[in-house]
Design a protein around this motif. Structure first.
Motif, PDB file in Angstrom:
ATOM      1  N   GLN A 108       0.796  -1.199   0.050  1.00  0.00           N
ATOM      2  CA  GLN A 108      -0.059  -0.121   0.099  1.00  0.00           C
ATOM      3  C   GLN A 108       0.973   1.194   0.034  1.00  0.00           C
ATOM      4  OE1 GLN A 108      -2.147  -1.343   3.575  1.00  0.00           O
ATOM      5  NE2 GLN A 108      -4.165  -0.901   2.451  1.00  0.00           N
TER       6      GLN A 108
ATOM      7  N   ASP B 122       2.438   1.594  -3.399  1.00  0.00           N
ATOM      8  CA  ASP B 122       1.481   2.177  -4.238  1.00  0.00           C
ATOM      9  C   ASP B 122       1.392   3.782  -3.893  1.00  0.00           C
ATOM     10  OD1 ASP B 122       0.940  -0.240  -5.630  1.00  0.00           O
ATOM     11  OD2 ASP B 122      -0.882  -0.763  -4.298  1.00  0.00           O
TER      12      ASP B 122
ATOM     13  N   THR C 116       2.317   6.640  -6.597  1.00  0.00           N
ATOM     14  CA  THR C 116       1.412   7.740  -7.403  1.00  0.00           C
ATOM     15  C   THR C 116       1.733   9.139  -7.078  1.00  0.00           C
ATOM     16  OG1 THR C 116      -0.270   5.860  -7.012  1.00  0.00           O
ATOM     17  CG2 THR C 116      -1.108   8.095  -6.956  1.00  0.00           C
TER      18      THR C 116
ATOM     19  N   ARG D 166       6.519   2.520 -12.082  1.00  0.00           N
ATOM     20  CA  ARG D 166       6.499   1.480 -11.047  1.00  0.00           C
ATOM     21  C   ARG D 166       7.666   0.602 -11.257  1.00  0.00           C
ATOM     22  NH1 ARG D 166       3.194  -0.504  -7.676  1.00  0.00           N
ATOM     23  NH2 ARG D 166       1.671   0.973  -8.130  1.00  0.00           N
TER      24      ARG D 166
END
Length: 216
Positions: A176, A179, A183, A189
């Motif tokens: 999490q 991510d 972002t 990525r």
């Protein structure tokens, strides 16, 4: 009085022939998305407001082409534009201080990060040599728009362009946080690799000197 944020604004507009609506929109975007000196929007707004309220300015502004009345009018319109865009959302990322740097060096290793040259990499350009660090590490501690707080830790130049992403417990799950980092920092990525994964471009990924991760 010291002009603070206003000087940073004027550096960004010194080559503008006119301080029109397009410049107001441009600087407002910077205040909201790429804050000056890593201040909050409220802090930037208050700094500009205080300068406008001051009767006299002590700083030499002869280096830029706009006179004081034009600057004051521009700043007033900038604040009006910012008011019109309330409520302000948290910027994608904000740099924090190095107060807990030693804790981050021994925090939880979340990922390895492949950096590009500072001129090509917004994140790499934000790294600073950490004052007092015995290993002369470079880094930045970030609060992401998601609320997660992480540190990017890199070796001193010219020892390579690889860094690590560290967190302090308690934190959300590694996936999490990664991510959120990808972002909010707008990173590709494939440049952020969990530590258990083998790097595709070389064998292994050594840690920066002095970094001793805790168990996740």
């Amino acid at each position: 009085m010291r002009l603070g944020v206003v000087v940073a604004v004027l550096y960004c507009t010194q080559f503008s022939r006119e301080l029109g609506d397009a410049e107001v929109e441009h600087i407002a975007g910077m205040v909201l998305e790429r804050p000056f000196y890593d201040l909050t929007v409220e802090e930037q707004y208050a700094g500009i407001e205080a300068v406008l309220a001051a009767g006299t300015w002590d700083e030499d502004l002869s280096w830029q082409p706009h006179d004081e009345p034009s600057i004051r009018d521009f700043l007033r319109r900038l604040l009006e534009h910012l008011d019109a865009r309330r409520p302000w959302r948290e910027p994608p990322m904000r740099a924090l201080g190095f107060d807990r740097w030693e804790e981050y060096k021994h925090g939880v290793l979340l990922a390895h990060i492949r950096l590009f040259a500072p001129s090509q990499d917004r994140l790499h350009a934000r790294l600073r040599t950490v004052p007092g660090d015995r290993d002369q590490l470079r880094g930045v501690v970030l609060r992401l728009g998601s609320g997660d707080e992480v540190a990017v830790v890199a070796p001193p130049l010219p020892d390579g362009y690889d860094a690590v992403l560290m967190a302090l417990p308690p934190h959300r799950g590694a996936a999490q946080v990664i991510d959120a980092f990808v972002t909010h920092v707008a990173y590709e990525r494939d440049r952020v690799s969990p530590p258990a994964r083998v790097w595709p471009w070389r064998r292994g990924a050594p840690l920066p000197p002095g970094v001793r991760p805790a168990r996740a």
